[in-house]
Design a protein around this motif. Sequence first.
Motif, PDB file in Angstrom:
ATOM      1  N   VAL A   1      16.100  -4.135 -27.185  1.00  0.00           N
ATOM      2  CA  VAL A   1      14.809  -4.821 -27.266  1.00  0.00           C
ATOM      3  C   VAL A   1      13.795  -3.971 -28.014  1.00  0.00           C
ATOM      4  O   VAL A   1      12.985  -4.477 -28.800  1.00  0.00           O
ATOM      5  CB  VAL A   1      14.311  -5.169 -25.850  1.00  0.00           C
ATOM      6  CG1 VAL A   1      12.893  -5.724 -25.890  1.00  0.00           C
ATOM      7  CG2 VAL A   1      15.247  -6.165 -25.182  1.00  0.00           C
TER       8      VAL A   1
ATOM      9  N   THR B   1      14.155  -4.275 -31.696  1.00  0.00           N
ATOM     10  CA  THR B   1      14.100  -5.674 -32.155  1.00  0.00           C
ATOM     11  C   THR B   1      15.423  -6.070 -32.818  1.00  0.00           C
ATOM     12  O   THR B   1      15.480  -6.479 -33.990  1.00  0.00           O
ATOM     13  CB  THR B   1      12.919  -5.895 -33.111  1.00  0.00           C
ATOM     14  OG1 THR B   1      11.755  -5.225 -32.599  1.00  0.00           O
ATOM     15  CG2 THR B   1      12.597  -7.363 -33.266  1.00  0.00           C
ATOM     16  N   SER B   2      16.498  -5.974 -32.058  1.00  0.00           N
ATOM     17  CA  SER B   2      17.844  -6.269 -32.537  1.00  0.00           C
ATOM     18  C   SER B   2      18.141  -7.762 -32.399  1.00  0.00           C
ATOM     19  O   SER B   2      17.250  -8.594 -32.165  1.00  0.00           O
ATOM     20  CB  SER B   2      18.865  -5.430 -31.765  1.00  0.00           C
ATOM     21  OG  SER B   2      18.886  -5.825 -30.415  1.00  0.00           O
TER      22      SER B   2
ATOM     23  N   VAL C   1      16.718  -9.755 -29.384  1.00  0.00           N
ATOM     24  CA  VAL C   1      15.369 -10.316 -29.458  1.00  0.00           C
ATOM     25  C   VAL C   1      15.393 -11.645 -30.204  1.00  0.00           C
ATOM     26  O   VAL C   1      14.686 -12.598 -29.835  1.00  0.00           O
ATOM     27  CB  VAL C   1      14.415  -9.312 -30.121  1.00  0.00           C
ATOM     28  CG1 VAL C   1      13.025  -9.912 -30.308  1.00  0.00           C
ATOM     29  CG2 VAL C   1      14.335  -8.025 -29.300  1.00  0.00           C
ATOM     30  N   ARG C   2      16.188 -11.732 -31.253  1.00  0.00           N
ATOM     31  CA  ARG C   2      16.301 -13.012 -31.982  1.00  0.00           C
ATOM     32  C   ARG C   2      16.892 -14.095 -31.087  1.00  0.00           C
ATOM     33  O   ARG C   2      16.468 -15.252 -31.137  1.00  0.00           O
ATOM     34  CB  ARG C   2      17.164 -12.821 -33.235  1.00  0.00           C
ATOM     35  CG  ARG C   2      16.520 -11.922 -34.273  1.00  0.00           C
ATOM     36  CD  ARG C   2      17.235 -12.026 -35.619  1.00  0.00           C
ATOM     37  NE  ARG C   2      18.623 -11.567 -35.521  1.00  0.00           N
ATOM     38  CZ  ARG C   2      19.005 -10.301 -35.719  1.00  0.00           C
ATOM     39  NH1 ARG C   2      18.085  -9.374 -36.008  1.00  0.00           N
ATOM     40  NH2 ARG C   2      20.276  -9.965 -35.636  1.00  0.00           N
TER      41      ARG C   2
ATOM     42  N   TRP D   1      14.191 -15.506 -28.816  1.00  0.00           N
ATOM     43  CA  TRP D   1      13.337 -16.484 -29.466  1.00  0.00           C
ATOM     44  C   TRP D   1      14.059 -17.817 -29.663  1.00  0.00           C
ATOM     45  O   TRP D   1      13.439 -18.895 -29.540  1.00  0.00           O
ATOM     46  CB  TRP D   1      12.845 -15.946 -30.801  1.00  0.00           C
ATOM     47  CG  TRP D   1      11.708 -14.974 -30.644  1.00  0.00           C
ATOM     48  CD1 TRP D   1      11.776 -13.622 -30.629  1.00  0.00           C
ATOM     49  CD2 TRP D   1      10.336 -15.306 -30.473  1.00  0.00           C
ATOM     50  NE1 TRP D   1      10.542 -13.060 -30.462  1.00  0.00           N
ATOM     51  CE2 TRP D   1       9.620 -14.084 -30.364  1.00  0.00           C
ATOM     52  CE3 TRP D   1       9.610 -16.491 -30.407  1.00  0.00           C
ATOM     53  CZ2 TRP D   1       8.242 -14.042 -30.188  1.00  0.00           C
ATOM     54  CZ3 TRP D   1       8.243 -16.445 -30.233  1.00  0.00           C
ATOM     55  CH2 TRP D   1       7.572 -15.229 -30.118  1.00  0.00           C
TER      56      TRP D   1
ATOM     57  N   ARG E   1       5.833  -5.662 -21.663  1.00  0.00           N
ATOM     58  CA  ARG E   1       6.263  -6.767 -22.520  1.00  0.00           C
ATOM     59  C   ARG E   1       5.646  -8.083 -22.062  1.00  0.00           C
ATOM     60  O   ARG E   1       5.544  -8.353 -20.873  1.00  0.00           O
ATOM     61  CB  ARG E   1       7.784  -6.888 -22.498  1.00  0.00           C
ATOM     62  CG  ARG E   1       8.346  -7.838 -23.543  1.00  0.00           C
ATOM     63  CD  ARG E   1       9.854  -7.952 -23.450  1.00  0.00           C
ATOM     64  NE  ARG E   1      10.420  -8.669 -24.577  1.00  0.00           N
ATOM     65  CZ  ARG E   1      11.681  -9.050 -24.666  1.00  0.00           C
ATOM     66  NH1 ARG E   1      12.536  -8.760 -23.684  1.00  0.00           N
ATOM     67  NH2 ARG E   1      12.119  -9.697 -25.735  1.00  0.00           N
TER      68      ARG E   1
ATOM     69  N   SER F   1       8.909 -10.932 -32.783  1.00  0.00           N
ATOM     70  CA  SER F   1       8.632  -9.570 -32.324  1.00  0.00           C
ATOM     71  C   SER F   1       9.169  -9.384 -30.902  1.00  0.00           C
ATOM     72  O   SER F   1       9.438 -10.351 -30.181  1.00  0.00           O
ATOM     73  CB  SER F   1       7.135  -9.281 -32.360  1.00  0.00           C
ATOM     74  OG  SER F   1       6.452 -10.077 -31.404  1.00  0.00           O
ATOM     75  N   ASN F   2       9.273  -8.142 -30.489  1.00  0.00           N
ATOM     76  CA  ASN F   2       9.768  -7.871 -29.133  1.00  0.00           C
ATOM     77  C   ASN F   2       8.664  -7.944 -28.089  1.00  0.00           C
ATOM     78  O   ASN F   2       8.952  -7.887 -26.894  1.00  0.00           O
ATOM     79  CB  ASN F   2      10.443  -6.505 -29.084  1.00  0.00           C
ATOM     80  CG  ASN F   2       9.511  -5.385 -29.530  1.00  0.00           C
ATOM     81  OD1 ASN F   2       8.293  -5.559 -29.653  1.00  0.00           O
ATOM     82  ND2 ASN F   2      10.082  -4.228 -29.804  1.00  0.00           N
TER      83      ASN F   2
END
Length: 309
Positions: A23, A26-27, A30-31, A34, A108, A119-120
Amino acid sequence: MSRHRVVLFTATLAFYLAIVWAVVITSWLVRLDWQVMFFRPYQQWPQIHAFLDYYVVLGQRGPTAVMVAAWLGWRSWRQHTLRPLLTLATSLLLLNITVGAAKYGMGRLGPHYATVIGSNEMMRGGDIFPSGHTANAVVTWGILAYLASTPRARRWLSAVSAVTSLGVGMTTVYLGTHWLSDVLLGWAAGLLILLALPWFEPLIARTETALFDLRDRWRARRTRPVAEPAVPVTPVVLKPRGAPAGQPSPAREPVASTRASRGLAHLAPVPHTTRSERSPVTPVGSRRPPHADRLPRGTSQPARPLTGG
C-alpha cells in the motif's frame, strides 16, 4: 509457545508487513482497491444491504466484547478460574494498542473520503487502515477457539470464527467503509494477537494468583471477630474515716478487685450459730422485750441466799 505456532506467527507477520509495503508504494493492491470501490457492491446487490447492516455488528468491539465476556464469565464461575476472562482482557488490550497505533500512525482515508483517484490515501489524517471491525472479529470470536477445552471443540470454533471474521471483513468492503487491503491487514492483525497469546500465559497466571490471594485476604478480614473495646477501670480512693485533709491517701484499689474481694469474703465460711442466737437487729435494737431478771449471756448468776430453817 510451540514451534508450529512460532512458524505461523512469523509467516503472518511477514504477510502483515507485505500488505503495508504494497500500500505504501501504491502497487497493484491499491489499484485493486480502487476497482472494487468503483464497482460499488452495495449498488450491485441492494437486496442484501439490510441484512449486512446488522451482520456487521458482529465485528463491533462493544457488542461482541459484552457477548463473549458473558459466556466466558459463566465458564469462569463454573470452573472456579479467572483465566478465560483474563485472556479475553489481554487480547482486547493488545488489539487496542496494536491496531490503534497502526490506524493513527498510517493515517489512511477510507473510500468515502478519498481525494485523489489512484492514490494510497496514506498520511492524510484517517484511521481506516487496518480494518478494526475485521481484526476485532478475528480476536473476539477466535478467543473462543483458543480457550476450547477439547480438540474437537477447538476445530469447530476455529472454523466458525474464521467464517464469521471473513464475512465481517467482506461486509465492510460491500458497504464501502473499507478498502480491500484494509480487510487483509485486519485479518493479519487479529491473527497475530491470537498467535502471540501463549507468550502472555505466565503473566495471566500470576495475575490470577494475585487476585485470588487478594480475595482470600478480603474474606478473612470480613470474617475475623471484632475485639470488644476494653472498659476503663476507675480507681476508687479508700480514705480512713476522720483522716485529716493533708494526710496522703492510701494506695488506690481498682473497683474490679474490690468487688472480687467482697465476693470472696461473702463466700468465706463462718462459725455456725444456734437459732436462739440469731436475733435480728433493727436500727433501734433487738425486738425482744427486755427482762430485768435476765443477765447478759456469758455471766454467772450469783447464788441465791438460803432462807428458812
